[in-house]
Every structure is written in structure tokens, then in C-alpha cells.
Write a protein that holds these residues in place. Structure first.
Motif, PDB file in Angstrom:
ATOM      1  N   TRP A  82      -6.942   4.729  -4.825  1.00 13.43           N
ATOM      2  CA  TRP A  82      -6.600   3.726  -3.807  1.00 13.43           C
ATOM      3  C   TRP A  82      -5.124   3.212  -3.857  1.00 13.43           C
ATOM      4  O   TRP A  82      -4.890   3.005  -5.280  1.00 13.43           O
ATOM      5  CB  TRP A  82      -7.390   2.512  -4.353  1.00 13.43           C
ATOM      6  CG  TRP A  82      -8.706   2.536  -3.845  1.00 13.43           C
ATOM      7  CD1 TRP A  82      -9.680   3.476  -4.120  1.00 13.43           C
ATOM      8  CD2 TRP A  82      -9.548   1.882  -2.945  1.00 13.43           C
ATOM      9  NE1 TRP A  82     -11.012   3.367  -3.664  1.00 13.43           N
ATOM     10  CE2 TRP A  82     -10.913   2.183  -2.896  1.00 13.43           C
ATOM     11  CE3 TRP A  82      -9.291   0.604  -2.165  1.00 13.43           C
ATOM     12  CZ2 TRP A  82     -11.722   1.480  -1.956  1.00 13.43           C
ATOM     13  CZ3 TRP A  82     -10.022  -0.052  -1.428  1.00 13.43           C
ATOM     14  CH2 TRP A  82     -11.617   0.625  -1.358  1.00 13.43           C
ATOM     15  N   LEU A 110       0.765  -1.302  -0.220  1.00 12.73           N
ATOM     16  CA  LEU A 110      -0.011  -0.124  -0.119  1.00 12.73           C
ATOM     17  C   LEU A 110       1.026   1.226   0.055  1.00 12.73           C
ATOM     18  O   LEU A 110       0.420   2.365   0.303  1.00 12.73           O
ATOM     19  CB  LEU A 110      -0.909  -0.044   1.285  1.00 12.73           C
ATOM     20  CG  LEU A 110      -1.859  -1.137   1.246  1.00 12.73           C
ATOM     21  CD1 LEU A 110      -2.968  -0.847   2.542  1.00 12.73           C
ATOM     22  CD2 LEU A 110      -2.784  -1.160   0.053  1.00 12.73           C
ATOM     23  N   ASN A 138      -1.972   0.414 -11.631  1.00 18.55           N
ATOM     24  CA  ASN A 138      -2.837  -0.345 -12.566  1.00 18.55           C
ATOM     25  C   ASN A 138      -3.872   0.226 -13.294  1.00 18.55           C
ATOM     26  O   ASN A 138      -4.874  -0.281 -13.703  1.00 18.55           O
ATOM     27  CB  ASN A 138      -3.719  -1.397 -11.631  1.00 18.55           C
ATOM     28  CG  ASN A 138      -2.830  -2.273 -10.625  1.00 18.55           C
ATOM     29  OD1 ASN A 138      -2.804  -2.148  -9.540  1.00 18.55           O
ATOM     30  ND2 ASN A 138      -1.958  -3.265 -11.383  1.00 18.55           N
ATOM     31  N   TYR A 139      -3.627   1.590 -13.269  1.00 21.24           N
ATOM     32  CA  TYR A 139      -4.901   2.486 -14.013  1.00 21.24           C
ATOM     33  C   TYR A 139      -4.523   2.103 -15.518  1.00 21.24           C
ATOM     34  O   TYR A 139      -3.425   2.081 -16.123  1.00 21.24           O
ATOM     35  CB  TYR A 139      -4.550   3.959 -13.791  1.00 21.24           C
ATOM     36  CG  TYR A 139      -5.137   4.173 -12.573  1.00 21.24           C
ATOM     37  CD1 TYR A 139      -6.263   3.953 -12.022  1.00 21.24           C
ATOM     38  CD2 TYR A 139      -4.365   4.971 -11.500  1.00 21.24           C
ATOM     39  CE1 TYR A 139      -6.748   3.947 -10.748  1.00 21.24           C
ATOM     40  CE2 TYR A 139      -4.709   4.990 -10.395  1.00 21.24           C
ATOM     41  CZ  TYR A 139      -6.100   4.585  -9.872  1.00 21.24           C
ATOM     42  OH  TYR A 139      -6.432   4.975  -8.703  1.00 21.24           O
ATOM     43  N   ASP A 160      -3.653   0.850  -3.451  1.00 20.42           N
ATOM     44  CA  ASP A 160      -3.231  -0.503  -4.301  1.00 20.42           C
ATOM     45  C   ASP A 160      -3.483  -0.654  -5.782  1.00 20.42           C
ATOM     46  O   ASP A 160      -3.071  -1.369  -6.496  1.00 20.42           O
ATOM     47  CB  ASP A 160      -3.920  -1.579  -3.499  1.00 20.42           C
ATOM     48  CG  ASP A 160      -5.494  -1.628  -3.694  1.00 20.42           C
ATOM     49  OD1 ASP A 160      -6.198  -0.607  -3.641  1.00 20.42           O
ATOM     50  OD2 ASP A 160      -5.940  -2.578  -4.065  1.00 20.42           O
ATOM     51  N   GLU A 161      -4.181   0.326  -6.391  1.00 21.59           N
ATOM     52  CA  GLU A 161      -4.451   0.529  -7.606  1.00 21.59           C
ATOM     53  C   GLU A 161      -3.498   1.643  -8.406  1.00 21.59           C
ATOM     54  O   GLU A 161      -3.392   1.543  -9.742  1.00 21.59           O
ATOM     55  CB  GLU A 161      -5.806   1.182  -7.766  1.00 21.59           C
ATOM     56  CG  GLU A 161      -6.828   0.079  -7.237  1.00 21.59           C
ATOM     57  CD  GLU A 161      -8.327   0.617  -7.228  1.00 21.59           C
ATOM     58  OE1 GLU A 161      -8.554   1.867  -7.795  1.00 21.59           O
ATOM     59  OE2 GLU A 161      -9.240   0.086  -7.151  1.00 21.59           O
ATOM     60  N   PHE A 182     -12.699   4.026 -12.613  1.00 27.79           N
ATOM     61  CA  PHE A 182     -12.275   4.988 -11.866  1.00 27.79           C
ATOM     62  C   PHE A 182     -13.075   6.220 -11.619  1.00 27.79           C
ATOM     63  O   PHE A 182     -13.559   6.814 -12.732  1.00 27.79           O
ATOM     64  CB  PHE A 182     -10.855   5.287 -12.524  1.00 27.79           C
ATOM     65  CG  PHE A 182     -10.297   6.546 -11.787  1.00 27.79           C
ATOM     66  CD1 PHE A 182      -9.638   6.366 -10.498  1.00 27.79           C
ATOM     67  CD2 PHE A 182     -10.130   7.884 -12.246  1.00 27.79           C
ATOM     68  CE1 PHE A 182      -9.080   7.370 -10.091  1.00 27.79           C
ATOM     69  CE2 PHE A 182      -9.405   8.971 -11.641  1.00 27.79           C
ATOM     70  CZ  PHE A 182      -8.851   8.528 -10.358  1.00 27.79           C
ATOM     71  N   TYR A 195     -11.832  -2.036 -11.973  1.00 29.82           N
ATOM     72  CA  TYR A 195     -12.454  -1.136 -11.076  1.00 29.82           C
ATOM     73  C   TYR A 195     -12.816   0.107 -11.864  1.00 29.82           C
ATOM     74  O   TYR A 195     -11.636   0.836 -12.266  1.00 29.82           O
ATOM     75  CB  TYR A 195     -11.970  -0.941  -9.752  1.00 29.82           C
ATOM     76  CG  TYR A 195     -11.632  -2.057  -9.104  1.00 29.82           C
ATOM     77  CD1 TYR A 195     -12.794  -2.593  -8.205  1.00 29.82           C
ATOM     78  CD2 TYR A 195     -10.428  -2.944  -9.168  1.00 29.82           C
ATOM     79  CE1 TYR A 195     -12.583  -3.901  -7.573  1.00 29.82           C
ATOM     80  CE2 TYR A 195     -10.274  -3.992  -8.270  1.00 29.82           C
ATOM     81  CZ  TYR A 195     -11.156  -4.309  -7.535  1.00 29.82           C
ATOM     82  OH  TYR A 195     -11.203  -5.621  -6.811  1.00 29.82           O
ATOM     83  N   VAL A 222      -9.695  -8.064 -12.498  1.00 27.82           N
ATOM     84  CA  VAL A 222     -10.942  -7.411 -12.246  1.00 27.82           C
ATOM     85  C   VAL A 222     -10.799  -5.927 -12.645  1.00 27.82           C
ATOM     86  O   VAL A 222      -9.691  -5.367 -12.753  1.00 27.82           O
ATOM     87  CB  VAL A 222     -11.047  -7.383 -10.691  1.00 27.82           C
ATOM     88  CG1 VAL A 222     -12.383  -7.180 -10.440  1.00 27.82           C
ATOM     89  CG2 VAL A 222     -10.453  -8.715 -10.176  1.00 27.82           C
TER      90      VAL A 222
END
Lengths: 540, 204
Positions: free
Chosen positions: A519, A305, A525-526, A521-522, A514, A512, A510
Motif C-alpha cells: 500500500w 499516496l 512504515n514497514y 501509504d505504508e 504484511f 498491519y 496501528v
């Protein structure tokens, strides 16, 4: 009773016994280990060369000048001055220290060091325990001053390694680099030190040589480091970084391999390993091995994190842009808009975003993205153009103190402020003389570190301002280019270029959506999605 | 007509704002991550309760095995539970004061069943802004056979559960089910259970 408490109590007992023994036999003893003098060959011999007189010992306390004046004693109305100065006071102070009362121990030890001759066998020990008491009370700099004094005076060979060990520990936190790194470890006579301490000192002295550009001398020191030790790894890292700075062209491939090897070296800290991996990535980027660079960026290990480092993301974004992965690059730029990086000084971010929009033929957003830089840094740019004091500009100042030597100087200055405030709490218990001495010590240290900070800040701010000016120049070029593109004629029958393929979601992934909520943890990963509007002639 | 015009006037600026936003920041962004937790063979151990019967409360130990075909679809091949029942005050009173025989009360003694599990929701929650907790929500549909005091009875089972992932191998399930018992006088048996699930053979 814990083993620690047992050792401490034993030490108190031993120190008392030994102090009594000292009074009888007049031999030097080790109050820390309680070792009998015959076990210590160095202690058996004549004591180390002693300074001729205490007031002449460089950084002697200002109060020392008045210590011989008997009428000065009553003025220090605090408890320590009421004690009869001598071995008994020293024993009492040790007892206080080992019973977990550094606040009581410190003034007694100070009174002892002020009153006895530097040739006294317990003088160095008193300095040592005074230093530890001060460190325990959160006055790290004051403690470091006493430890550094032990290292310079070398009045007791048994105390010296312990003092150096303590200094090593203090050097991991914000510290006076001139006093500890340069004056103590950088100029230490290394012949008589235990291996571990000598290793650290050799490493520091090698660093000093590297800083002044003498790699050959640095190598002499580094060659004495034990193979496989942590210092040896750090020395290799320092050497490689220095070579990297001095080698402008034709970087040897072996250098990448060496950095790669260091990035897996468990003896280095995770930060240093990450730095090595970043060096690998940057070198590969320079050699246009963009895939290799990406691999290296992905190998940088961050704590769970942890938002990561803005510079790392930006470099990765540039690498992906060079590879034609413009959607992924834009995804990373989204990361850099996260609140964690709001204060980062990254003019390149706006330029890259503008490039990406331009490559997808979204010219107005491209222009807007570029203009965002001049809008956001308008005050800084104006300050540069008006030749104002750049150190007063909030953004440039923040950028300047975010890394490197300026950051270290700022941290040390902050720690001095904090410790200065903390010192105020001990005004009553320290007594006038120790308190006055420490106040003066902190005032002097603060003034000097503020001066060093200002010097470094001015230089760093200039570097950041250059960076900003170069980016602003890029913005003007981009505006010109986009202006041309906006009014470019579209030939009849022109078609849109084929879409750049975006990675499809695999069954194990997965997605998510935006919605402006970041976050941690993301952050890596964008994915950005935008259709190109380019026609065939102008498509990327 | 006027109202329609007024409505149009109110809606148009909203659309314009949306377009302007699209022009300023074209494109969409999504976080795409590898799914952190994937289930395969799942062995479940749990404790549960039959809380709603007025004449007794049942407490049971529960054991199950499930096989996950995908991240959202699984078959709970077998589940079984054995109950320990505690009479309520009402039942004691009926038996004591009104001479009702104990066998008149149908109690669940044990049950077995099988279910299909569908997990449409998978997500994460921020725990006090310091850690991330992954979870999924699932629906159960299946059949059960109950051994009651005097009979065996089939039932249709419907349930809802939440799984909190602790690690790749361990997760915790909290679920509630309702069994529609098929008999001359159909009735419901509601269960609440907390379970620890051990996952074997996951590839991720």
C-alpha cells in the motif's frame, strides 16, 4: 461573457482596426495588446535591425527557397494558397486564431510569413501567432522553432518579450535544450528585456557558465537577479550544487545550512526543495551525522499516496543501517521490493540486505540475498563481460534513462515522436507547403535529438555498468565472508548475543501485518522482525 | 493405518515448503503507522428510521454525545431522538374498516438512552486504487427508555455500526440497533440511522 473571451474579442476587433490603420498610416502596431504605437517608445523608434533577406535567416523554412517562384504557388493546393497574400490574409488569420481556430489560422500565417518580407511590420507578429497556433495544436516544438526565430531575428521589439515568455513556458516541458536554453536564453542580449524575462535569461546564462565551469561569470549573471525572486533561489541552488560537485573533501558546514535554507524556500518548486533537503541528508551522512541525515530524509515532502523515490529509500536504509537500526533498514528494503520500484536499478539493495542478514548471523539468507543480484542482473553482467553494446541491454538502458540529461533527451525524443504523429492529422488542413515544411522540421529535429540521446545514453549506460560491476564485486566478497562464517567453530558454552531491542507498539500506533500487498501509504512504515542467531563472539 | 500414512505423506511436504520459505526469507514484516484518526469528544447529529413496525413507519432526528476513553472503547453518554410517524395502509384500513381506535397502536414518540461503544475493528480500504478510506466497526450495548403512545418503557439496546472517517473532525456513522423493550409482552424496536459525528479535542 468571460473576461478572457471579452479580451480576445476586443483584440480581434482592435487588430482589425489597427491593421486598417496600418494600411493608412503605415505604422507598426501591436495586434496582441492593441497598444497604439506612440505608447511604445521602442516601437516609436526605428524597427530593430532586420535580417537582410529572409532566406538567409539561419533556420529559414526550406519552402522559403521556392516562395518567390510564382509557379510554385498553385502546387500548394490547399486553401491558404488561394488567398491573396497581404494584410487581409494576416487579419483573417488573426480572426481565426482569436476565434479559437488555430488549425485554420496556422496555414494562413505561414503563407503570410512566406510571402512578405521580414521587414514587414506584421512579419514578427505573424510568426508569433503561427507559433501560438502550432502550440495550441499540440505541435510544441514547431511553435518553439518560430518563437526562437523571433528571438534571434529580433525584427520587432514589441513581439520579442512575448515570444520569450512563451518560450519560458515551453521550457518547463520536454524541449530542445540547445535551441531554447543555449541559443536563445543562453546568448540573449539582455539590455532591453522586461525584468522578469531578463531574470530568467540571466539565470539561464548563469547556468550555461556554470556548466562550462566558469563560476565567476555565472555569479555576474546571478548578481543581476532580483533578490527574493524565484530565479534568485534557483540560482543559489544551482551554485550550491556546482560547488558540491567540485568540492571533493572538507565540505564546509555552511553549505549544509544553505541547502537547509533553500529546502524551506517557498519560491522554489517542491521538487527543488526536496532536492535541497536530499542534499542536506547526503551531506550529513558524509559527515557521519546519521541522525541528522535521517531527520532530513523524513523532511522530504511527498504528495499524498506518492510511492516516493527509490534512491531516497535506499539512502535512508543505509543511514539506518549505519545507526545500527538494522530492522528498520530491512523494513525499508521491503519497501524497495514494491511493484512501484520493480524497474529501479538498485544493485546496492541486495548488498545491504545481505549485510543485514549477515549481521543477524543468518548466513544462508545473506548469501542468497547477495547472489540474488548476480541472478537478477545476469544478462547485464554477461553483456558487460562480453563487451556487447550496453545500450541494448534492457536493464542498463532503463537505468540510464531514468534520470538526468539522458532522461530529458529521451522525453524530448518521445515528445517529438508524439508531435510527429499529431502532425499527420493536420496533413489535409495545413496544405502541402506548411505540412511539408513541418514534416521536414520534425524529421531534422528527430534526427538530431536521437543523436544527442544516443550520445548521452552511451555515457549513462557506462556509468550504470560501473555501478553494477562494483556491486557484483561486493557480492563476491560477501560470499567469501559468509563462507568463512558458516564454517566458524562455535566455542563451548557460547551464548546468543542479547537481542537488539525492537521498538514496541505505542497506544497510538496501528500494526498491519504484511502479506505481500503493498500500500502506497505504508511504504515508509514497514518494520522487519527477525531474531539474531549470533553468538557472543561474533555478534554485532 | 494406511490412511494415516497417506495423510502424513500429504502433510509433510507442506510443512517442508513452509520451512523452506522461512529459510529463504526469514523474519516477518508489518506496517506500523500512527493511527490516522482518533476520537475524543464526539457530538452526533443524525437521521433515522423505525422501519419494521407493520402499523407505522417512524422517522426521527437524533442527537448524541459520546466520550472516547481510548481508540477502542467509548461511552455514548446520552442519545435522544424524536420521531415523526407515518401510518401504513394496514393501519388506515384497520381504523377505517374495523373501527380500531388509534390509541390501540403503541407508537414510539421519542426515546433516550446511553450505550457503551466497543470498536474492535479499525482499518482502511483502497477506493478505486486512488485513495484510502479509513473506517472502524463498533458494537453498542446500552439501555433506552421509549415514550410510547400510552407508556414509558425501558429497553436493552444492542447495535452494530460502521464509522467512515472523513477528517480529523468529521466522520459518518451508519448503525442499526435492536432495542428489546421490557414489558408484559416484550417486543423489539429496530432502528437504522445515519449520523454525522463531529470530533472535539482529539490529540492527533
Amino acid at each position: 461573457m468571460s473576461s478572457k473571451a471579452f479580451v480576445r474579442n476586443s483584440l480581434v476587433l482592435l487588430s482589425c482596426v489597427l491593421a486598417a490603420g496600418t494600411a493608412r498610416a503605415g505604422k507598426g502596431t501591436d495586434p496582441v495588446t492593441g497598444e497604439a504605437p506612440p505608447d511604445d517608445p521602442v516601437a516609436d523608434e526605428a524597427p530593430a535591425p532586420l535580417p537582410p533577406a529572409k532566406p538567409g535567416a539561419g533556420a529559414a523554412p526550406p519552402a522559403a527557397a521556392t516562395k518567390s517562384e510564382p509557379e510554385a504557388e498553385p502546387e500548394g493546393a490547399a486553401a491558404p494558397q488561394q488567398h491573396q497574400v497581404g494584410p487581409k490574409l494576416f487579419d483573417e488569420a488573426l480572426q481565426d486564431y482569436f476565434q479559437g481556430r488555430p488549425k485554420e489560422a496556422a496555414p494562413k500565417l505561414f503563407a503570410f510569413t512566406e510571402s512578405v518580407s521580414p521587414t514587414d511590420e506584421n512579419y514578427a507578429w505573424a510568426q508569433f501567432f503561427l507559433a501560438r497556433s502550432l502550440v495550441d495544436l499540440g505541435l510544441r516544438h514547431a511553435g518553439a522553432v518560430y518563437l526562437a526565430r523571433i528571438a534571434r531575428e529580433r525584427s520587432n521589439p514589441a513581439v520579442l518579450p512575448k515570444a520569450l515568455d512563451e518560450l519560458r513556458g515551453l521550457a518547463d516541458l520536454p524541449h530542445d535544450e540547445e535551441m531554447i536554453d543555449n541559443q536563445v536564453f543562453g546568448s540573449l542580449d539582455l539590455g532591453f528585456l522586461p525584468e522578469e524575462t531578463a531574470g530568467f535569461a540571466h539565470y539561464q546564462q548563469g547556468l550555461v557558465d556554470l556548466k562550462v565551469g566558469n563560476e565567476r561569470w555565472a555569479n555576474t549573471h546571478f548578481a543581476k537577479l532580483t533578490e527574493g525572486s524565484a530565479e534568485a533561489s534557483r540560482a543559489r541552488f544551482a551554485l550550491l550544487v556546482t560547488r558540491l560537485k567540485t568540492t571533493k573533501r572538507d565540505l564546509p558546514k555552511e553549505m549544509i545550512d544553505e541547502f537547509l535554507e533553500l529546502s524551506k524556500d517557498p519560491k522554489l518548486t517542491q521538487d527543488s526543495r526536496n532536492e535541497s533537503m536530499l542534499a542536506v541528508a547526503r551531506l550529513r551522512y558524509e559527515q557521519k551525522d546519521f541522525n541528522g541525515a535521517l531527520e532530513a530524509y523524513a523532511s522530504v515532502k511527498l504528495p499524498m499516496l506518492d510511492p516516493g523515490r527509490a534512491a531516497l529509500y535506499l539512502e535512508e536504509a543505509w543511514t539506518r543501517y549505519q545507526l545500527g537500526q538494522i530492522h528498520a533498514a530491512m523494513g525499508i528494503l521491503t519497501t524497495l521490493d514494491a511493484p512501484s520500484f520493480r524497474d529501479e536499478f538498485l544493485p546496492d539493495k541486495y548488498i545491504l540486505r545481505s549485510f543485514i542478514y549477515r549481521d543477524l548471523c543468518h548466513y544462508l539468507p545473506a548469501k542468497r540475498a547477495a547472489k540474488e543480484l548476480t541472478r537478477r542482473f545476469a544478462e547485464s553482467l554477461e553483456a558487460i563481460h562480453e563487451r556487447e553494446d550496453l545500450a541494448q541491454d534492457v536493464r542498463l538502458r532503463r537505468a540510464a534513462i531514468s534520470h538526468g540529461a539522458t532522461k530529458r533527451a529521451e522525453k524530448f525524443l518521445e515528445s517529438l515522436d508524439l508531435e510527429g504523429e499529431r502532425l499527420g492529422r493536420y496533413a489535409g488542413s495545413f496544405g502541402d507547403r506548411l505540412f511539408a515544411y513541418l514534416t521536414k522540421l520534425y524529421d531534422l529535429a528527430h534526427a538530431e535529438s536521437a543523436r544527442i540521446f544516443q550520445v548521452r545514453l552511451r555515457e549513462s549506460v557506462r556509468v550504470e555498468a560501473d555501478k553494477l560491476l562494483r556491486a557484483a564485486e561486493q557480492v563476491r566478497l560477501m560470499e567469501y565472508e559468509v563462507g568463512l562464517k558458516l564454517y566458524e567453530r562455535v566455542k563451548k558454552g557460547a551464548k546468543l548475543v542479547s537481542e537488539i531491542k525492537e521498538d514496541q507498539l505505542t497506544p497510538t500506533q496501528v500494526r498491519y501485518h504484511f502479506v505481500n500487498e503493498y500500500w502506497n501509504d505504508e511504504l515508509r512504515n514497514y518494520r522487519f522482525s527477525l531474531k539474531s542467531r549470533c553468538i557472543e563472539e561474533t555478534g554485532r | 493405518m494406511r490412511k494415516a500414512l497417506l495423510g502424513l505423506m500429504l502433510v509433510v511436504p507442506t510443512l517442508a515448503v513452509a520451512q523452506s520459505e522461512e529459510l529463504e526469507n526469514p523474519g516477518t514484516v508489518a506496517a506500523v503507522q500512527e493511527r490516522a484518526f482518533r476520537m475524543n469528544h464526539e457530538l452526533v447529529l443524525g437521521l433515522g428510521a423505525l422501519p419494521l413496525d407493520a402499523f407505522y413507519k417512524g422517522y426521527y432526528g437524533h442527537l448524541a454525545y459520546a466520550f472516547h476513553f481510548s481508540d477502542s472503547f467509548a461511552w455514548q453518554v446520552i442519545r435522544g431522538a424524536y420521531t415523526y410517524n407515518v401510518n401504513t395502509g394496514l393501519r388506515d384500513q384497520l381504523e377505517r374498516d374495523f373501527g380500531v381506535v388509534p390509541t390501540a397502536f403503541e407508537e414510539v414518540q421519542y426515546f433516550v438512552g446511553t450505550d457503551i461503544m466497543w470498536s474492535p475493528l479499525y482499518g482502511k480500504s483502497a477506493v478505486l486504487n486512488s485513495s484510502v478510506l479509513f473506517s472502524e466497526t463498533y458494537l453498542l450495548l446500552g439501555g433506552s427508555v421509549f415514550k410510547l403512545t400510552n407508556h414509558f418503557r425501558p429497553a436493552v439496546n444492542l447495535g452494530l455500526g460502521v464509522r467512515l472517517f472523513q477528517s480529523k473532525y468529521l466522520s459518518f456513522r451508519l448503525e442499526g440497533t435492536n432495542d428489546f423493550v421490557i414489558s408484559d409482552k416484550p417486543f423489539n424496536i429496530i432502528t437504522l440511522q445515519l449520523e454525522a459525528a463531529v470530533n472535539f479535542g482529539a490529540t492527533e
